[in-house]
Design an enzyme around this catalytic site. Sequence first.
Site, PDB file in Angstrom:
ATOM      1  CB  CYS A  76      -0.975  -0.032   1.171  1.00 22.72           C
ATOM      2  SG  CYS A  76      -2.374   1.084   0.941  1.00 22.72           S
ATOM      3  CG  HIS A 164      -3.625  -3.793   3.352  1.00 19.33           C
ATOM      4  ND1 HIS A 164      -2.617  -3.328   4.171  1.00 19.33           N
ATOM      5  CD2 HIS A 164      -4.191  -2.700   2.797  1.00 19.33           C
ATOM      6  CE1 HIS A 164      -2.596  -2.004   4.119  1.00 19.33           C
ATOM      7  NE2 HIS A 164      -3.537  -1.598   3.298  1.00 19.33           N
ATOM      8  CD  GLU A 166      -1.449  -6.404   5.717  1.00 19.76           C
ATOM      9  OE1 GLU A 166      -1.598  -5.193   5.943  1.00 19.76           O
ATOM     10  OE2 GLU A 166      -1.047  -6.841   4.618  1.00 19.76           O
TER      11      GLU A 166
END
Length: 506
Positions: A76, A164, A166
């Site tokens: 990001c 993202h 994660e």
Amino acid sequence: MILILDFGSQYTQLIARRVRELNVYCEIHPFNKIPALDNVKGVILSGSPFSVLDPDAPLPELEQIFENKIPLLGVCYGAQYLAKNNGGDVKPSKIREYGRAKLVKFKGEHELLKGMTQGCQVWMSHGDTILKLPENFSVIASTEDIEVAGYQAGSEKVFGIQFHPEVYHSQEGMILLNNFVVNICSCDQSWTPASFAETSIEQLRNKLGNDKVVLGLSGGVDSSVAALLLHSAIGKNLHCIFVDNGLLRKNEFATVLEAYQGMGLNVKGVAAADQFYNALKNKIDPEEKRKAIGKTFIEVFDAEAHKISNVTWLAQGTIYPDVIESVSVNGPSATIKSHHNVGGLPDFMKLKVVEPLNTLFKDEVRRVGKELGLKNEILHRHPFPGPGLGIRILGEITSERIRILQEVDHIFIEGLKKNKLYDEVWQALVVLLPVQSVGVMGDERTYENVVALRAVESTDGMTADWSKLPYDFLAKVSNDIINKVKGVNRVVYDISSKPPATIEWE
């Protein structure tokens, strides 16, 4: 290890947790405090609440990382920074991309994306878009809305992704992280609870030698696992003190001391409720309560520690989220509430500090505890705050209000255990409100206390959602509380999530 440079993203700790799920050690450091790179096999740049277009946008100095050819993954903000800093064009998005998106085209055999599925869902959270990549950079992934969802810098092991990986909503994010951490960075997946315990015990043995260490046990998993590691390293030179501050759960002082029997720990119980009650008299503000409890604990603990000759070290059960919070990107973040393990010691204690768990997250502490043979009743015990019931009684603390809360809490917690719900909940608690309400009991009007039940689901307490406990169970618990605890005539259930609420009320 993998080094994660933090630009202030709410997801930074989650990146670390995902890397550690791959059995690879990683550390989070502020972007402007890059440590020595000797053992670093790869670097991840986190997201950020900043825009790369802001005049005060965080600007890391990555020259050493590039010079050493260390693989780099920008997530990001990290991806936008790498693109802009190398001559690309980043502009505010015409339509801000936030939430679910699909990777509609990508190089499926690319080393970063290998094994991912065309059209897989990813999670976006950005207000800027990379419109043009620097020269020699190439697009490796796109979504329906943005062309540059992922890229590589020429033939270098430098990558950027706008999504993202994660977060849970990026369904194949772990495949990407595994590709980067294990395949591209060649990290050894050997960081396990067993290896941590073995390494830590050896390091503690070398560090402490024949010195004596004093540790304040709380009955919780953090201090208990710290005690087991220290005991394995230095044996009888560890002295544990368990203070009864009068703010424990019902019968907890006796049951916790009993639980430590047979573990070989040298534990001394100290009954000091009256000292804490005196210190809390007329205190209503939660921070004043925490400080009064903390100050009294130090006084009691210090008095007991002085009864042990030649103590050199104080051991604490500080865990990694506490450490990260205290060295955040913008300096220590705004105090939501003081933490009993962070903030240093008064000068008069004159002890060095050892923190065996300060690289672990809460769930990792539990895994290490299991490896060390910690009893289940402690291993799976819900988190319990250092100030105890003192921050679960809103308003004035008196012995009568403590009695009421202990009784209500006992009914709730034992009910969860009896109905096999205790292990389904990450933390359960009861709050005694400074509110009275009208009720009717046996045709008589009552004007008594209100209690709030709270149960949450979480992994490490950083975020939490309220538990959807069965209505029948809540109805039975409410009925038992009102019938059995004199002074309570109303029970409510807290359905707030964290954020915006915290788990505890104070």
